[in-house]
Design a protein around this motif. Structure first.
Motif, PDB file in Angstrom:
ATOM      1  N   SER A   5       0.830  -1.196   0.000  1.00  0.00           N
ATOM      2  CA  SER A   5       0.000   0.000   0.000  1.00  0.00           C
ATOM      3  C   SER A   5       0.870   1.253   0.000  1.00  0.00           C
ATOM      4  CB  SER A   5      -0.915  -0.018   1.239  1.00  0.00           C
ATOM      5  OG  SER A   5      -1.567   1.218   1.407  1.00  0.00           O
ATOM      6  N   TYR A   6       0.857   1.965  -1.115  1.00  0.00           N
ATOM      7  CA  TYR A   6       1.609   3.209  -1.260  1.00  0.00           C
ATOM      8  C   TYR A   6       3.090   3.023  -0.898  1.00  0.00           C
ATOM      9  CZ  TYR A   6      -2.688   5.670  -2.256  1.00  0.00           C
ATOM     10  OH  TYR A   6      -3.855   6.085  -2.853  1.00  0.00           O
ATOM     11  N   THR A   7       3.643   1.919  -1.369  1.00  0.00           N
ATOM     12  CA  THR A   7       5.070   1.654  -1.167  1.00  0.00           C
ATOM     13  C   THR A   7       5.848   1.661  -2.479  1.00  0.00           C
ATOM     14  OG1 THR A   7       4.638  -0.726  -1.278  1.00  0.00           O
ATOM     15  CG2 THR A   7       4.667   0.268   0.897  1.00  0.00           C
ATOM     16  N   LEU A   8       5.243   1.159  -3.564  1.00  0.00           N
ATOM     17  CA  LEU A   8       5.979   1.064  -4.826  1.00  0.00           C
ATOM     18  C   LEU A   8       6.458   2.422  -5.298  1.00  0.00           C
ATOM     19  CD1 LEU A   8       3.782  -1.522  -6.782  1.00  0.00           C
ATOM     20  CD2 LEU A   8       5.853  -1.943  -5.439  1.00  0.00           C
ATOM     21  N   SER A   9       5.709   3.462  -5.003  1.00  0.00           N
ATOM     22  CA  SER A   9       6.098   4.806  -5.439  1.00  0.00           C
ATOM     23  C   SER A   9       7.290   5.344  -4.667  1.00  0.00           C
ATOM     24  CB  SER A   9       4.912   5.773  -5.301  1.00  0.00           C
ATOM     25  OG  SER A   9       4.366   5.724  -4.003  1.00  0.00           O
ATOM     26  N   MET A  10       7.744   4.620  -3.637  1.00  0.00           N
ATOM     27  CA  MET A  10       8.900   5.058  -2.847  1.00  0.00           C
ATOM     28  C   MET A  10      10.085   4.104  -2.947  1.00  0.00           C
ATOM     29  SD  MET A  10       7.441   6.790   0.608  1.00  0.00           S
ATOM     30  CE  MET A  10       8.999   7.674   0.742  1.00  0.00           C
TER      31      MET A  10
ATOM     32  N   ASP B  75      -2.034  -7.866  -3.633  1.00  0.00           N
ATOM     33  CA  ASP B  75      -2.832  -6.684  -3.937  1.00  0.00           C
ATOM     34  C   ASP B  75      -1.997  -5.429  -3.736  1.00  0.00           C
ATOM     35  OD1 ASP B  75      -5.547  -7.618  -4.610  1.00  0.00           O
ATOM     36  OD2 ASP B  75      -5.475  -8.498  -2.606  1.00  0.00           O
ATOM     37  N   ILE B  76      -2.181  -4.472  -4.650  1.00  0.00           N
ATOM     38  CA  ILE B  76      -1.406  -3.234  -4.645  1.00  0.00           C
ATOM     39  C   ILE B  76      -2.350  -2.052  -4.749  1.00  0.00           C
ATOM     40  CG2 ILE B  76       0.313  -1.849  -5.904  1.00  0.00           C
ATOM     41  CD1 ILE B  76       0.272  -5.416  -6.815  1.00  0.00           C
ATOM     42  N   VAL B  77      -2.063  -0.995  -4.008  1.00  0.00           N
ATOM     43  CA  VAL B  77      -2.704   0.301  -4.240  1.00  0.00           C
ATOM     44  C   VAL B  77      -1.637   1.368  -4.083  1.00  0.00           C
ATOM     45  CG1 VAL B  77      -3.430   0.655  -1.827  1.00  0.00           C
ATOM     46  CG2 VAL B  77      -4.670   1.773  -3.683  1.00  0.00           C
ATOM     47  N   ASP B  78      -1.688   2.342  -4.976  1.00  0.00           N
ATOM     48  CA  ASP B  78      -0.672   3.404  -4.958  1.00  0.00           C
ATOM     49  C   ASP B  78      -1.201   4.584  -5.764  1.00  0.00           C
ATOM     50  OD1 ASP B  78       1.893   4.773  -4.705  1.00  0.00           O
ATOM     51  OD2 ASP B  78       2.767   2.776  -4.446  1.00  0.00           O
ATOM     52  N   PHE B  79      -0.410   5.642  -5.803  1.00  0.00           N
ATOM     53  CA  PHE B  79      -0.795   6.795  -6.605  1.00  0.00           C
ATOM     54  C   PHE B  79      -0.896   6.418  -8.074  1.00  0.00           C
ATOM     55  CE2 PHE B  79       1.257   8.909  -2.939  1.00  0.00           C
ATOM     56  CZ  PHE B  79       0.206   9.736  -2.554  1.00  0.00           C
ATOM     57  N   GLY B  80      -1.953   6.904  -8.727  1.00  0.00           N
ATOM     58  CA  GLY B  80      -2.090   6.732 -10.161  1.00  0.00           C
ATOM     59  C   GLY B  80      -1.509   7.908 -10.912  1.00  0.00           C
ATOM     60  N   GLN B  81      -1.927   8.052 -12.157  1.00  0.00           N
ATOM     61  CA  GLN B  81      -1.421   9.129 -13.007  1.00  0.00           C
ATOM     62  C   GLN B  81      -2.397  10.294 -13.111  1.00  0.00           C
ATOM     63  OE1 GLN B  81       1.771   9.341 -14.653  1.00  0.00           O
ATOM     64  NE2 GLN B  81       2.083   7.874 -12.998  1.00  0.00           N
TER      65      GLN B  81
ATOM     66  N   ASP C 229      10.388  12.215  -2.260  1.00  0.00           N
ATOM     67  CA  ASP C 229      10.931  11.108  -3.063  1.00  0.00           C
ATOM     68  C   ASP C 229       9.860  10.086  -3.420  1.00  0.00           C
ATOM     69  OD1 ASP C 229      13.439  12.242  -3.064  1.00  0.00           O
ATOM     70  OD2 ASP C 229      14.151  11.068  -1.354  1.00  0.00           O
ATOM     71  N   VAL C 230       8.642  10.563  -3.662  1.00  0.00           N
ATOM     72  CA  VAL C 230       7.540   9.702  -4.084  1.00  0.00           C
ATOM     73  C   VAL C 230       7.309   9.909  -5.576  1.00  0.00           C
ATOM     74  CG1 VAL C 230       5.083   9.189  -3.826  1.00  0.00           C
ATOM     75  CG2 VAL C 230       6.457   9.796  -1.817  1.00  0.00           C
ATOM     76  N   GLU C 231       7.332   8.819  -6.332  1.00  0.00           N
ATOM     77  CA  GLU C 231       7.168   8.879  -7.788  1.00  0.00           C
ATOM     78  C   GLU C 231       6.095   7.889  -8.232  1.00  0.00           C
ATOM     79  OE1 GLU C 231       9.655   8.124 -11.943  1.00  0.00           O
ATOM     80  OE2 GLU C 231      10.716   8.073 -10.013  1.00  0.00           O
ATOM     81  N   PRO C 232       4.898   8.359  -8.557  1.00  0.00           N
ATOM     82  CA  PRO C 232       3.872   7.439  -9.070  1.00  0.00           C
ATOM     83  C   PRO C 232       4.380   6.674 -10.287  1.00  0.00           C
ATOM     84  CG  PRO C 232       2.897   9.546  -8.496  1.00  0.00           C
ATOM     85  CD  PRO C 232       4.390   9.732  -8.405  1.00  0.00           C
ATOM     86  N   ARG C 233       4.078   5.380 -10.346  1.00  0.00           N
ATOM     87  CA  ARG C 233       4.678   4.502 -11.356  1.00  0.00           C
ATOM     88  C   ARG C 233       3.778   4.377 -12.582  1.00  0.00           C
ATOM     89  NH1 ARG C 233       9.656   5.170  -9.490  1.00  0.00           N
ATOM     90  NH2 ARG C 233       9.927   4.344  -7.361  1.00  0.00           N
TER      91      ARG C 233
END
Length: 215
Positions: free
Chosen positions: A123-128, A150-156, A176-180
């Motif tokens: 949860s909101y980890t892949l973007s970091m 299951d994954i949830v994160d910032f979208g585009q 240092d957060v970058e939506p993927r």
């Protein structure tokens, strides 16, 4: 970035923020509770959160699904200090086990005595995480038969005003957060490589993206 340097970087970011992280993040880390509501682990099943932060999600999941066992890893020692305190305060030490580990490479049997998990979530980890695709592969590789990631994160922000997207992305970059942007393709590729199934769902007009890799 090495594991040690990334851990130090995360500690530097969250050493102070961890004390008010949950209070502020509830307003914009959308989709976390939706993910928890849909977990549905089997009775006596195992649930792992990769990048557990303050433990907020694990506590919520343990309360929502009381018949499962819960595990969490985080690379930040500072965040884990807060998570352990919150888990203890919630009276869940007997059901939630925490350990320090790198999302891209961790030894689950050594950390938890469990090799594979019925449910894994990020949860909101892949973007970091710099090697975010490595973290996805690691999670998918630790699924038990019939399990799912299951994954949830910032979208585009694809269906939101461009000015809002620019403002949000600029603010996230300060931490240092970058939506993927490549998340949908990565889900398909990683699932196919491990003979699993992928699913992708935009949420809230693209504010958040949800994904699933299932056995």
């Amino acid at each position: 970035m090495t594991e040690a340097s990334h851990a130090g970087h995360m500690d530097a970011i969250y050493r102070t923020q961890r004390h008010f992280y949950d209070l502020t993040r509830k307003y914009y880390l959308l989709g976390r509770d939706r993910l928890i509501r849909d977990l549905a682990p089997p009775k006596d099943g195992t649930v792992l959160e990769i990048g557990c932060g303050t433990g907020r999600n694990l506590i919520a999941a343990a309360r929502a699904w009381p018949e499962a066992r819960y595990f969490g890893i985080d690379i930040s020692a500072a965040m884990l200090e807060t998570a352990r305190a919150k888990v203890a305060a919630a009276g869940l030490n007997d059901r939630i086990t925490l350990a320090q580990g790198d999302a891209t490479a961790f030894d689950a049997p050594a950390l938890f005595g469990v090799a594979a998990f019925d449910r894994i979530f990020q949860s909101y980890t892949l973007s970091m995480i710099p090697d975010w695709q490595g973290a996805l592969r690691e999670g998918a590789g630790k699924l038990a038969p019939g399990g799912r990631l299951d994954i949830v994160d910032f979208g585009q922000q694809e269906r939101l005003p461009g000015a809002f997207r620019s403002m949000l992305f600029a603010w996230l970059a300060r931490f240092d957060v970058e939506p993927r942007q490549a998340l949908p393709e990565a889900l398909d590729q990683i699932a196919a490589a491990q003979r699993l199934r992928a699913r992708f769902t935009p949420l809230y007009r693209g504010y958040a993206w949800a994904g699933r890799i299932a056995a």
